[in-house]
Write a protein that holds these residues in place. Structure first.
Motif, PDB file in Angstrom:
ATOM      1  N   LEU A  49      -8.647  -1.623   3.564  1.00 52.25           N
ATOM      2  CA  LEU A  49      -8.449  -3.241   3.809  1.00 52.25           C
ATOM      3  C   LEU A  49      -9.634  -3.740   4.207  1.00 52.25           C
ATOM      4  O   LEU A  49      -9.751  -5.195   3.779  1.00 52.25           O
ATOM      5  N   GLY A  50     -10.717  -3.175   4.783  1.00 51.40           N
ATOM      6  CA  GLY A  50     -12.102  -3.711   5.023  1.00 51.40           C
ATOM      7  C   GLY A  50     -12.156  -4.981   5.594  1.00 51.40           C
ATOM      8  O   GLY A  50     -11.441  -5.333   6.765  1.00 51.40           O
ATOM      9  N   ASP A  51     -12.702  -6.121   4.944  1.00 53.13           N
ATOM     10  CA  ASP A  51     -12.797  -7.524   5.502  1.00 53.13           C
ATOM     11  C   ASP A  51     -11.398  -8.129   5.347  1.00 53.13           C
ATOM     12  O   ASP A  51     -11.585  -9.540   5.472  1.00 53.13           O
ATOM     13  N   ARG A  52     -10.484  -7.496   4.682  1.00 52.22           N
ATOM     14  CA  ARG A  52      -9.057  -8.318   4.633  1.00 52.22           C
ATOM     15  C   ARG A  52      -8.311  -8.190   6.092  1.00 52.22           C
ATOM     16  O   ARG A  52      -7.510  -8.985   6.380  1.00 52.22           O
ATOM     17  N   ILE A  53      -8.976  -7.573   7.070  1.00 51.09           N
ATOM     18  CA  ILE A  53      -8.256  -7.517   8.346  1.00 51.09           C
ATOM     19  C   ILE A  53      -9.461  -7.892   9.447  1.00 51.09           C
ATOM     20  O   ILE A  53     -10.717  -7.818   9.067  1.00 51.09           O
ATOM     21  N   PRO A  54      -9.275  -8.377  10.551  1.00 51.16           N
ATOM     22  CA  PRO A  54     -10.153  -8.703  11.495  1.00 51.16           C
ATOM     23  C   PRO A  54     -10.993  -7.732  11.938  1.00 51.16           C
ATOM     24  O   PRO A  54     -10.508  -6.661  11.805  1.00 51.16           O
ATOM     25  N   PRO A  55     -12.468  -7.724  12.451  1.00 52.14           N
ATOM     26  CA  PRO A  55     -12.977  -6.658  12.919  1.00 52.14           C
ATOM     27  C   PRO A  55     -12.643  -6.116  14.142  1.00 52.14           C
ATOM     28  O   PRO A  55     -11.848  -6.892  15.054  1.00 52.14           O
ATOM     29  N   LEU A  56     -13.158  -4.918  14.702  1.00 52.78           N
ATOM     30  CA  LEU A  56     -12.702  -4.417  16.049  1.00 52.78           C
ATOM     31  C   LEU A  56     -13.409  -5.148  16.954  1.00 52.78           C
ATOM     32  O   LEU A  56     -14.555  -5.881  16.829  1.00 52.78           O
ATOM     33  N   SER A  57     -12.666  -5.324  18.062  1.00 57.38           N
ATOM     34  CA  SER A  57     -13.134  -6.285  19.070  1.00 57.38           C
ATOM     35  C   SER A  57     -14.222  -5.348  19.867  1.00 57.38           C
ATOM     36  O   SER A  57     -14.286  -4.211  19.740  1.00 57.38           O
ATOM     37  N   ASP A  58     -15.127  -6.025  20.697  1.00 60.35           N
ATOM     38  CA  ASP A  58     -16.183  -5.347  21.434  1.00 60.35           C
ATOM     39  C   ASP A  58     -15.993  -4.331  22.235  1.00 60.35           C
ATOM     40  O   ASP A  58     -16.493  -3.486  22.384  1.00 60.35           O
ATOM     41  N   ASP A  59     -14.775  -4.419  22.874  1.00 64.03           N
ATOM     42  CA  ASP A  59     -14.305  -3.436  23.850  1.00 64.03           C
ATOM     43  C   ASP A  59     -13.420  -2.597  23.312  1.00 64.03           C
ATOM     44  O   ASP A  59     -12.631  -1.785  24.410  1.00 64.03           O
ATOM     45  N   ALA A  60     -13.191  -2.311  21.924  1.00 65.40           N
ATOM     46  CA  ALA A  60     -12.362  -1.291  21.475  1.00 65.40           C
ATOM     47  C   ALA A  60     -12.935  -0.004  21.655  1.00 65.40           C
ATOM     48  O   ALA A  60     -14.201   0.253  21.724  1.00 65.40           O
ATOM     49  N   ASP A 104      -3.393   8.798   2.864  1.00 64.61           N
ATOM     50  CA  ASP A 104      -2.547   8.689   4.125  1.00 64.61           C
ATOM     51  C   ASP A 104      -3.125   7.502   4.711  1.00 64.61           C
ATOM     52  O   ASP A 104      -3.915   6.755   4.635  1.00 64.61           O
ATOM     53  N   ILE A 105      -2.447   7.365   5.899  1.00 65.38           N
ATOM     54  CA  ILE A 105      -2.880   6.060   6.796  1.00 65.38           C
ATOM     55  C   ILE A 105      -4.052   5.976   7.343  1.00 65.38           C
ATOM     56  O   ILE A 105      -4.505   4.888   7.629  1.00 65.38           O
ATOM     57  N   GLY A 106      -4.733   7.267   7.844  1.00 64.25           N
ATOM     58  CA  GLY A 106      -5.879   7.388   8.138  1.00 64.25           C
ATOM     59  C   GLY A 106      -7.033   6.608   7.390  1.00 64.25           C
ATOM     60  O   GLY A 106      -8.121   6.446   7.677  1.00 64.25           O
ATOM     61  N   GLU A 107      -6.725   6.284   6.083  1.00 65.72           N
ATOM     62  CA  GLU A 107      -7.662   5.631   5.245  1.00 65.72           C
ATOM     63  C   GLU A 107      -7.726   4.217   5.085  1.00 65.72           C
ATOM     64  O   GLU A 107      -8.135   3.539   4.406  1.00 65.72           O
ATOM     65  N   LEU A 108      -6.481   3.670   5.944  1.00 64.49           N
ATOM     66  CA  LEU A 108      -5.817   2.323   5.830  1.00 64.49           C
ATOM     67  C   LEU A 108      -6.939   1.298   6.347  1.00 64.49           C
ATOM     68  O   LEU A 108      -7.329   0.353   5.410  1.00 64.49           O
ATOM     69  N   GLU A 109      -7.765   1.438   7.378  1.00 66.77           N
ATOM     70  CA  GLU A 109      -8.746   0.482   7.728  1.00 66.77           C
ATOM     71  C   GLU A 109      -9.858   0.353   6.645  1.00 66.77           C
ATOM     72  O   GLU A 109     -10.466  -0.789   6.338  1.00 66.77           O
ATOM     73  N   ALA A 110     -10.346   1.586   6.039  1.00 67.25           N
ATOM     74  CA  ALA A 110     -11.388   1.381   5.184  1.00 67.25           C
ATOM     75  C   ALA A 110     -10.952   0.764   3.975  1.00 67.25           C
ATOM     76  O   ALA A 110     -11.798  -0.069   3.306  1.00 67.25           O
ATOM     77  N   VAL A 136       0.874  -1.036   0.069  1.00 63.59           N
ATOM     78  CA  VAL A 136       0.089  -0.042  -0.153  1.00 63.59           C
ATOM     79  C   VAL A 136       0.745   1.315   0.024  1.00 63.59           C
ATOM     80  O   VAL A 136       1.858   1.443   0.888  1.00 63.59           O
ATOM     81  N   GLY A 137       0.611   2.266  -1.019  1.00 68.25           N
ATOM     82  CA  GLY A 137       1.422   3.337  -1.055  1.00 68.25           C
ATOM     83  C   GLY A 137       0.469   4.585  -0.222  1.00 68.25           C
ATOM     84  O   GLY A 137      -0.607   4.467  -0.415  1.00 68.25           O
ATOM     85  N   VAL A 138       1.122   5.522   0.076  1.00 67.92           N
ATOM     86  CA  VAL A 138       0.575   6.581   0.772  1.00 67.92           C
ATOM     87  C   VAL A 138       1.131   8.133   0.134  1.00 67.92           C
ATOM     88  O   VAL A 138       2.555   7.842  -0.090  1.00 67.92           O
TER      89      VAL A 138
END
Length: 243
Positions: free
Chosen positions: A232-243, A224-230, A203-205
């Motif tokens: 990657l989407g379902d390529r990464i695990p979801p946030l835990s419930d207590d996050a 920028d890396i602020g867009e990284l989670e969006a 991933v380039g920024v």
């Protein structure tokens, strides 16, 4: 949902976690002044060799100052007339760069971003052409504990980018396969290191020195890396419930 393929994120530091031009131009000028022992003509020559554009006040992409490690820059500057030995100059430059990391300009709230990524169960690392000590100084400035971040500098014994050694070290430390790792960086050295190691994604920024060439080399390019989670989407695990 299919099992996510990305379990680890390996970040470049300069231009990826921190704003390259805002942070590094003053440090590069300071290092060149030390290397030139105050000679303004030699300082200008060293900066030009490094890739600093005096007209724009910026470091150009694919240049020494954008991609090389400290020792590589020191070698080039000594060859160009800096009155030092390479080891002596590299050590002096590292002291300047490490001190400067306490005031590095982050591209986003790094502590909050890392907290969310850890809450997804991801392993995080930093692979930089700067020193390992400078990584520690940067993390302290970000308010991030270094204990959970795998840190690899040019002096950590795993080679320098674009060679894949830092990625391999990250995988060895985390137990991940390279295909489970995304390499995130602002220039071709980062992308090529990830590709050489067999990373699942590169991933380039746009917060560093890279230009249009990133789009041709990386799997994805984001602002920028602020867009990284969006991204990657379902390529990464979801946030835990207590996050």
């Amino acid at each position: 949902m299919t099992d996510p393929t990305i379990r680890g994120l390996l970040f470049d530091k300069d231009g990826t976690l921190i704003d390259f031009q805002a942070t590094w131009v003053p440090l590069n000028v300071q290092a060149a002044d030390v290397a030139a022992k105050g000679d303004p003509a030699l300082r200008a020559r060293l900066l030009e060799i490094g890739g600093y554009d005096a007209e724009t006040g910026r470091v150009t992409g694919a240049s020494l100052l954008a991609q090389a490690d400290t020792r590589e820059v020191a070698e080039a500057w000594v060859d160009a007339g800096a009155p030092f030995g390479v080891d002596e100059l590299a050590a002096a430059m590292d002291r300047i760069f490490q001190a400067g990391m306490h005031d590095a300009v982050p591209v986003t709230n790094i502590a909050e971003l890392f907290r969310r990524l850890w809450a997804r169960g991801l392993h995080l690392g930093i692979a930089t052409s700067d020193s390992e000590a400078a990584i520690a100084a940067s993390l302290a400035g970000f308010g991030v504990s270094g204990e959970r971040v795998h840190a690899y500098g040019y002096d950590s014994g795993h080679g320098s980018k674009p060679d894949p050694g830092m990625v391999h070290a990250f995988c060895a430390a985390t137990g991940l396969d390279p295909a489970q790792v995304a390499m995130v960086g602002d220039n071709l050295h980062d992308i090529h290191a990830g590709q050489a190691a067999g990373c699942g994604l590169t991933v380039g920024v746009r917060t560093g020195t890279g230009g249009p060439e990133l789009a041709d080399a990386a799997d994805f390019v984001i602002a920028d890396i602020g867009e990284l989670e969006a991204l990657l989407g379902d390529r990464i695990p979801p946030l835990s419930d207590d996050a």
